[in-house]
Design a protein around this motif. Sequence first.
Motif, PDB file in Angstrom:
ATOM      1  N   LEU A 167      50.805  35.887  46.057  1.00 26.85           N
ATOM      2  CA  LEU A 167      51.552  36.331  47.235  1.00 26.85           C
ATOM      3  C   LEU A 167      50.730  37.254  48.118  1.00 26.85           C
ATOM      4  N   ALA A 168      49.990  38.179  47.526  1.00 26.18           N
ATOM      5  CA  ALA A 168      49.222  39.156  48.296  1.00 26.18           C
ATOM      6  C   ALA A 168      48.243  39.844  47.368  1.00 26.18           C
ATOM      7  N   SER A 169      47.232  40.467  47.973  1.00 27.26           N
ATOM      8  CA  SER A 169      46.248  41.235  47.212  1.00 27.26           C
ATOM      9  C   SER A 169      45.861  42.472  48.006  1.00 27.26           C
ATOM     10  N   ASP A 170      45.583  43.536  47.288  1.00 25.48           N
ATOM     11  CA  ASP A 170      44.980  44.732  47.881  1.00 25.48           C
ATOM     12  C   ASP A 170      43.508  44.700  47.518  1.00 25.48           C
ATOM     13  N   LEU A 171      42.659  44.420  48.526  1.00 26.72           N
ATOM     14  CA  LEU A 171      41.243  44.156  48.283  1.00 26.72           C
ATOM     15  C   LEU A 171      40.330  45.202  48.903  1.00 26.72           C
ATOM     16  N   LYS A 172      40.866  46.318  49.313  1.00 23.35           N
ATOM     17  CA  LYS A 172      40.062  47.296  50.056  1.00 23.35           C
ATOM     18  C   LYS A 172      38.823  47.731  49.278  1.00 23.35           C
ATOM     19  N   GLN A 173      38.980  48.041  48.018  1.00 23.16           N
ATOM     20  CA  GLN A 173      37.841  48.552  47.247  1.00 23.16           C
ATOM     21  C   GLN A 173      36.774  47.487  46.987  1.00 23.16           C
TER      22      GLN A 173
ATOM     23  N   TRP B  36      32.221  50.256  40.422  1.00 24.81           N
ATOM     24  CA  TRP B  36      33.538  49.921  39.910  1.00 24.81           C
ATOM     25  C   TRP B  36      34.564  49.973  41.024  1.00 24.81           C
ATOM     26  N   SER B  37      35.569  49.090  40.924  1.00 21.38           N
ATOM     27  CA  SER B  37      36.648  49.084  41.913  1.00 21.38           C
ATOM     28  C   SER B  37      37.923  48.572  41.259  1.00 21.38           C
ATOM     29  N   ASP B  38      39.026  48.796  41.934  1.00 22.53           N
ATOM     30  CA  ASP B  38      40.321  48.269  41.498  1.00 22.53           C
ATOM     31  C   ASP B  38      40.838  47.288  42.534  1.00 22.53           C
ATOM     32  N   ARG B  39      41.482  46.235  42.053  1.00 21.01           N
ATOM     33  CA  ARG B  39      42.174  45.293  42.945  1.00 21.01           C
ATOM     34  C   ARG B  39      43.566  45.063  42.385  1.00 21.01           C
ATOM     35  N   PHE B  40      44.493  44.717  43.280  1.00 25.85           N
ATOM     36  CA  PHE B  40      45.894  44.542  42.901  1.00 25.85           C
ATOM     37  C   PHE B  40      46.374  43.189  43.408  1.00 25.85           C
ATOM     38  N   HIS B  41      46.928  42.375  42.512  1.00 23.73           N
ATOM     39  CA  HIS B  41      47.450  41.048  42.854  1.00 23.73           C
ATOM     40  C   HIS B  41      48.959  41.030  42.656  1.00 23.73           C
TER      41      HIS B  41
ATOM     42  N   THR C   1      53.247  42.338  40.010  1.00 25.99           N
ATOM     43  CA  THR C   1      51.979  42.914  40.457  1.00 25.99           C
ATOM     44  C   THR C   1      51.126  43.292  39.253  1.00 25.99           C
ATOM     45  N   ARG C   2      49.853  42.922  39.327  1.00 20.55           N
ATOM     46  CA  ARG C   2      48.904  43.238  38.261  1.00 20.55           C
ATOM     47  C   ARG C   2      47.741  44.045  38.842  1.00 20.55           C
ATOM     48  N   THR C   3      47.217  44.961  38.046  1.00 25.03           N
ATOM     49  CA  THR C   3      46.067  45.770  38.426  1.00 25.03           C
ATOM     50  C   THR C   3      44.855  45.330  37.618  1.00 25.03           C
ATOM     51  N   TYR C   4      43.719  45.177  38.291  1.00 27.18           N
ATOM     52  CA  TYR C   4      42.485  44.757  37.636  1.00 27.18           C
ATOM     53  C   TYR C   4      41.394  45.790  37.907  1.00 27.18           C
TER      54      TYR C   4
ATOM     55  N   CYS D 197      36.314  41.165  36.522  1.00 24.82           N
ATOM     56  CA  CYS D 197      37.581  41.894  36.536  1.00 24.82           C
ATOM     57  C   CYS D 197      38.343  41.709  35.230  1.00 24.82           C
ATOM     58  N   ARG D 198      39.112  42.755  34.881  1.00 23.55           N
ATOM     59  CA  ARG D 198      39.893  42.697  33.652  1.00 23.55           C
ATOM     60  C   ARG D 198      41.165  43.521  33.812  1.00 23.55           C
ATOM     61  N   SER D 199      42.260  42.966  33.291  1.00 26.09           N
ATOM     62  CA  SER D 199      43.514  43.708  33.160  1.00 26.09           C
ATOM     63  C   SER D 199      43.815  43.830  31.671  1.00 26.09           C
ATOM     64  N   LEU D 200      45.032  44.201  31.317  1.00 25.93           N
ATOM     65  CA  LEU D 200      45.368  44.326  29.907  1.00 25.93           C
ATOM     66  C   LEU D 200      45.277  42.994  29.167  1.00 25.93           C
ATOM     67  N   ASP D 201      45.601  41.888  29.868  1.00 24.25           N
ATOM     68  CA  ASP D 201      45.643  40.592  29.183  1.00 24.25           C
ATOM     69  C   ASP D 201      44.945  39.471  29.939  1.00 24.25           C
ATOM     70  N   GLN D 202      44.265  39.778  31.030  1.00 25.45           N
ATOM     71  CA  GLN D 202      43.579  38.736  31.800  1.00 25.45           C
ATOM     72  C   GLN D 202      42.188  39.227  32.192  1.00 25.45           C
ATOM     73  N   GLU D 203      41.280  38.282  32.368  1.00 22.60           N
ATOM     74  CA  GLU D 203      39.970  38.604  32.899  1.00 22.60           C
ATOM     75  C   GLU D 203      39.423  37.406  33.648  1.00 22.60           C
ATOM     76  N   PHE D 204      38.592  37.687  34.643  1.00 27.42           N
ATOM     77  CA  PHE D 204      38.013  36.621  35.456  1.00 27.42           C
ATOM     78  C   PHE D 204      36.752  37.141  36.125  1.00 27.42           C
ATOM     79  N   VAL D 205      35.975  36.195  36.647  1.00 28.76           N
ATOM     80  CA  VAL D 205      34.744  36.517  37.369  1.00 28.76           C
ATOM     81  C   VAL D 205      34.796  35.849  38.729  1.00 28.76           C
ATOM     82  N   ASN D 206      34.526  36.621  39.784  1.00 30.91           N
ATOM     83  CA  ASN D 206      34.397  36.090  41.139  1.00 30.91           C
ATOM     84  C   ASN D 206      32.939  36.176  41.577  1.00 30.91           C
TER      85      ASN D 206
END
Length: 216
Positions: free
Chosen positions: A110-116, A128-133, A144-147, A175-184
């Motif tokens: 739906l949306a992402s906070d990608l500022k960092q 290091w940075s944080d992103r929010f999906h 909403t998830r934090t990575y 990127c990694r959250s409590l239960d997900q991880e991915f590479v961009n």
Amino acid sequence: MKRSFAFFMMALAMLAACGTAVDDESGLGQSLAVLTNRGGAAQFVPRFTALIERDAPRLQVAFVEQNVSADILLERQDGPFAYWLSSDGTHIILENGMLHSTRGLGEGLLASDLKQPLALVLSLQEGWSDRFHTYLDGNDFAVTRTYRCLIEDRGPEEIDLFGTPTATRLMRESCRSLDQEFVNLYWVASSGRDIVLSRQWAGPVIGAISTRIVPR
């Protein structure tokens, strides 16, 4: 009624001459998918047909796990946000080349906070940075998830943008959250600092999406 991911994949397959697999870090590979009107304009939503007639900018998009690709067209630009339209009316929205959201893909982004991450990637800086999906789950609830992400500079790389050699720098975002991880992966043009090639994670349902700017 929401369009399903499967329906969108069928629409892409109609446009694609063929798809190619996406490599991990050595490049995305030359896709043979070319936007044509051979399927008949009646199979396209009217907005998409109008964009073809206006010779709108094109973006090659590939769904990595499904191994299908095609060109989608720029419907509008709203500041840093580019709204790319598929033949069935689905949108992929990029913020300065970074995947911000999708529309019409069922359990989509739906949306992402990608500022960092944007600040680091476009300035070619590590850190290091944080992103929010925010995702829409199967029950139509927004989740909403934090990575936490590590951005690394993987060095210069010359890529081929449909016959045009382009000097870029490859930036990797892990990127990694409590239960997900991915590479961009982002190939940032040395001239202009634009993301001209990328492989980005769109969520657990859609998986990775690659994008490649098609030169005018």
